[in-house]
Design a protein around this motif. Structure first.
Motif, PDB file in Angstrom:
ATOM      1  N   ASN A 142       4.285   1.124   5.609  1.00 20.49           N
ATOM      2  CA  ASN A 142       5.420   0.593   4.876  1.00 20.49           C
ATOM      3  C   ASN A 142       5.821  -0.818   5.752  1.00 20.49           C
ATOM      4  O   ASN A 142       6.064  -2.031   5.342  1.00 20.49           O
ATOM      5  N   ALA A 143       6.219  -0.287   7.243  1.00 20.06           N
ATOM      6  CA  ALA A 143       6.735  -1.365   7.990  1.00 20.06           C
ATOM      7  C   ALA A 143       5.433  -2.689   8.125  1.00 20.06           C
ATOM      8  O   ALA A 143       5.698  -3.625   8.348  1.00 20.06           O
ATOM      9  N   ASN A 144       4.371  -2.085   8.434  1.00 22.84           N
ATOM     10  CA  ASN A 144       3.111  -2.898   8.389  1.00 22.84           C
ATOM     11  C   ASN A 144       2.895  -3.791   7.326  1.00 22.84           C
ATOM     12  O   ASN A 144       2.507  -4.854   7.450  1.00 22.84           O
ATOM     13  N   LEU A 145       3.306  -3.305   5.819  1.00 25.09           N
ATOM     14  CA  LEU A 145       3.166  -3.899   4.795  1.00 25.09           C
ATOM     15  C   LEU A 145       4.036  -4.990   4.422  1.00 25.09           C
ATOM     16  O   LEU A 145       3.813  -5.846   3.661  1.00 25.09           O
ATOM     17  N   LYS A 146       5.156  -4.928   5.193  1.00 21.42           N
ATOM     18  CA  LYS A 146       6.140  -6.033   5.040  1.00 21.42           C
ATOM     19  C   LYS A 146       7.060  -6.149   3.772  1.00 21.42           C
ATOM     20  O   LYS A 146       7.277  -7.243   3.423  1.00 21.42           O
ATOM     21  N   GLY A 147       7.043  -5.211   3.104  1.00 20.55           N
ATOM     22  CA  GLY A 147       7.685  -5.193   1.850  1.00 20.55           C
ATOM     23  C   GLY A 147       7.317  -5.336   0.319  1.00 20.55           C
ATOM     24  O   GLY A 147       7.886  -4.515  -0.188  1.00 20.55           O
ATOM     25  N   ARG A 148       6.458  -6.233   0.348  1.00 22.74           N
ATOM     26  CA  ARG A 148       6.068  -6.240  -1.182  1.00 22.74           C
ATOM     27  C   ARG A 148       5.106  -5.100  -1.869  1.00 22.74           C
ATOM     28  O   ARG A 148       5.466  -4.617  -2.714  1.00 22.74           O
ATOM     29  N   ALA A 149       4.396  -4.376  -1.039  1.00 20.48           N
ATOM     30  CA  ALA A 149       3.566  -3.386  -1.346  1.00 20.48           C
ATOM     31  C   ALA A 149       4.142  -2.290  -0.500  1.00 20.48           C
ATOM     32  O   ALA A 149       4.410  -2.320   0.622  1.00 20.48           O
ATOM     33  N   GLN A 150       4.395  -0.883  -1.092  1.00 21.07           N
ATOM     34  CA  GLN A 150       4.882   0.075  -0.113  1.00 21.07           C
ATOM     35  C   GLN A 150       3.883   1.120  -0.861  1.00 21.07           C
ATOM     36  O   GLN A 150       3.610   1.374  -1.959  1.00 21.07           O
ATOM     37  N   VAL A 151       4.040   2.398   0.308  1.00 22.45           N
ATOM     38  CA  VAL A 151       3.123   3.433   0.132  1.00 22.45           C
ATOM     39  C   VAL A 151       3.743   4.346  -0.979  1.00 22.45           C
ATOM     40  O   VAL A 151       4.815   5.038  -0.527  1.00 22.45           O
ATOM     41  N   ARG A 152       3.025   4.994  -2.000  1.00 17.68           N
ATOM     42  CA  ARG A 152       3.549   6.252  -2.560  1.00 17.68           C
ATOM     43  C   ARG A 152       2.774   7.211  -2.395  1.00 17.68           C
ATOM     44  O   ARG A 152       1.554   6.876  -2.776  1.00 17.68           O
ATOM     45  N   ILE A 153       2.875   8.474  -2.361  1.00 21.44           N
ATOM     46  CA  ILE A 153       1.961   9.626  -2.304  1.00 21.44           C
ATOM     47  C   ILE A 153       1.805   9.904  -3.863  1.00 21.44           C
ATOM     48  O   ILE A 153       3.011  10.263  -4.642  1.00 21.44           O
ATOM     49  N   ILE A 208       2.668   0.659  -4.184  1.00 26.47           N
ATOM     50  CA  ILE A 208       3.633   0.277  -5.200  1.00 26.47           C
ATOM     51  C   ILE A 208       3.984  -1.176  -5.079  1.00 26.47           C
ATOM     52  O   ILE A 208       4.531  -1.527  -3.894  1.00 26.47           O
ATOM     53  N   ILE A 209       3.908  -1.976  -6.028  1.00 31.11           N
ATOM     54  CA  ILE A 209       3.944  -3.543  -5.666  1.00 31.11           C
ATOM     55  C   ILE A 209       5.239  -3.846  -6.236  1.00 31.11           C
ATOM     56  O   ILE A 209       5.779  -3.857  -7.391  1.00 31.11           O
ATOM     57  N   ASP A 210       6.258  -4.631  -5.643  1.00 33.65           N
ATOM     58  CA  ASP A 210       7.507  -5.045  -6.008  1.00 33.65           C
ATOM     59  C   ASP A 210       8.328  -4.094  -6.356  1.00 33.65           C
ATOM     60  O   ASP A 210       9.073  -4.125  -7.303  1.00 33.65           O
ATOM     61  N   GLY A 211       8.096  -2.716  -6.162  1.00 35.34           N
ATOM     62  CA  GLY A 211       9.034  -1.520  -6.505  1.00 35.34           C
ATOM     63  C   GLY A 211       8.531  -1.090  -7.810  1.00 35.34           C
ATOM     64  O   GLY A 211       9.336  -0.084  -8.445  1.00 35.34           O
ATOM     65  N   LYS A 212       7.694  -1.686  -8.520  1.00 30.48           N
ATOM     66  CA  LYS A 212       7.419  -0.912  -9.940  1.00 30.48           C
ATOM     67  C   LYS A 212       6.196  -0.955 -10.295  1.00 30.48           C
ATOM     68  O   LYS A 212       5.826  -0.216 -11.321  1.00 30.48           O
ATOM     69  N   THR A 213       5.019  -1.769  -9.988  1.00 33.25           N
ATOM     70  CA  THR A 213       3.629  -1.652 -10.298  1.00 33.25           C
ATOM     71  C   THR A 213       2.845  -0.713  -9.360  1.00 33.25           C
ATOM     72  O   THR A 213       2.653  -1.021  -8.115  1.00 33.25           O
ATOM     73  N   ALA A 214       2.026  -0.086 -10.011  1.00 29.54           N
ATOM     74  CA  ALA A 214       1.140   0.910  -9.392  1.00 29.54           C
ATOM     75  C   ALA A 214      -0.077   0.252  -8.968  1.00 29.54           C
ATOM     76  O   ALA A 214      -0.734  -0.754 -10.175  1.00 29.54           O
TER      77      ALA A 214
END
Length: 157
Positions: A28-39, A85-91
């Motif tokens: 998540n730190a490397n992705l710099k915010g827009r995309a975040q990893v979800r299990i 998860i993109i922008d907190g909502k889209t997988a």
């Protein structure tokens, strides 16, 4: 770390929980915010595994696994499937997209981080590639199925 990840991590094998927190945090730190990893999936029951195995065989759909119940590292809590998860909502399972515009596909940034911690990626398998899948190196379902289990039903590593 969001609530969904924390819940899914809490069910993984105790020996990898801290490590998977580090891996996801680093991704998540490397992705710099827009995309975040979800299990998307961690520990999977034998019944859940058998239901997935039936897809494309006795249930409609395209095959999603070659592993029957007990034949998946997920059944021992030593594997995860991820989604971005993109922008907190889209997988998104798009392995080519570079959401943070740093010249490297976000998915492959995560692949490199998992590898650094000693995880195998299903996308590198010769047959039946499983792009969302990562599993801790050094374990086979055959070996795990013969090992003793603790009071919580986790194999004793």
């Amino acid at each position: 770390m969001d609530k969904v990840n924390r819940q899914r991590i809490s069910k993984l094998h105790p020996s990898i929980r801290e490590e998977i927190v580090k891996i996801i945090s680093e991704c998540n730190a490397n992705l710099k915010g827009r995309a975040q990893v979800r299990i998307a999936q961690g520990l999977r029951t034998i019944e859940e595994q058998n239901n997935l195995y039936a897809i494309g065989r006795t249930k409609p759909g395209r095959k999603v696994t070659n592993a029957k119940g007990g034949q998946s590292i997920h059944n021992h809590g030593l594997a995860v499937d991820i989604v971005l998860i993109i922008d907190g909502k889209t997988a998104s399972w798009d392995t080519a997209r570079d959401w943070d515009n740093d010249g490297v596909a976000d998915w492959y940034e995560c692949v490199k981080i998992f590898a650094k911690y000693g995880w195998d990626w299903g996308g590198s398998w010769k047959t039946f590639k499983d792009l969302p899948h990562f599993e801790k190196k050094g374990y086979t379902w055959r070996k795990l199925s013969t090992m003793r289990k603790d009071k919580n039903n986790y194999v004793i590593l």
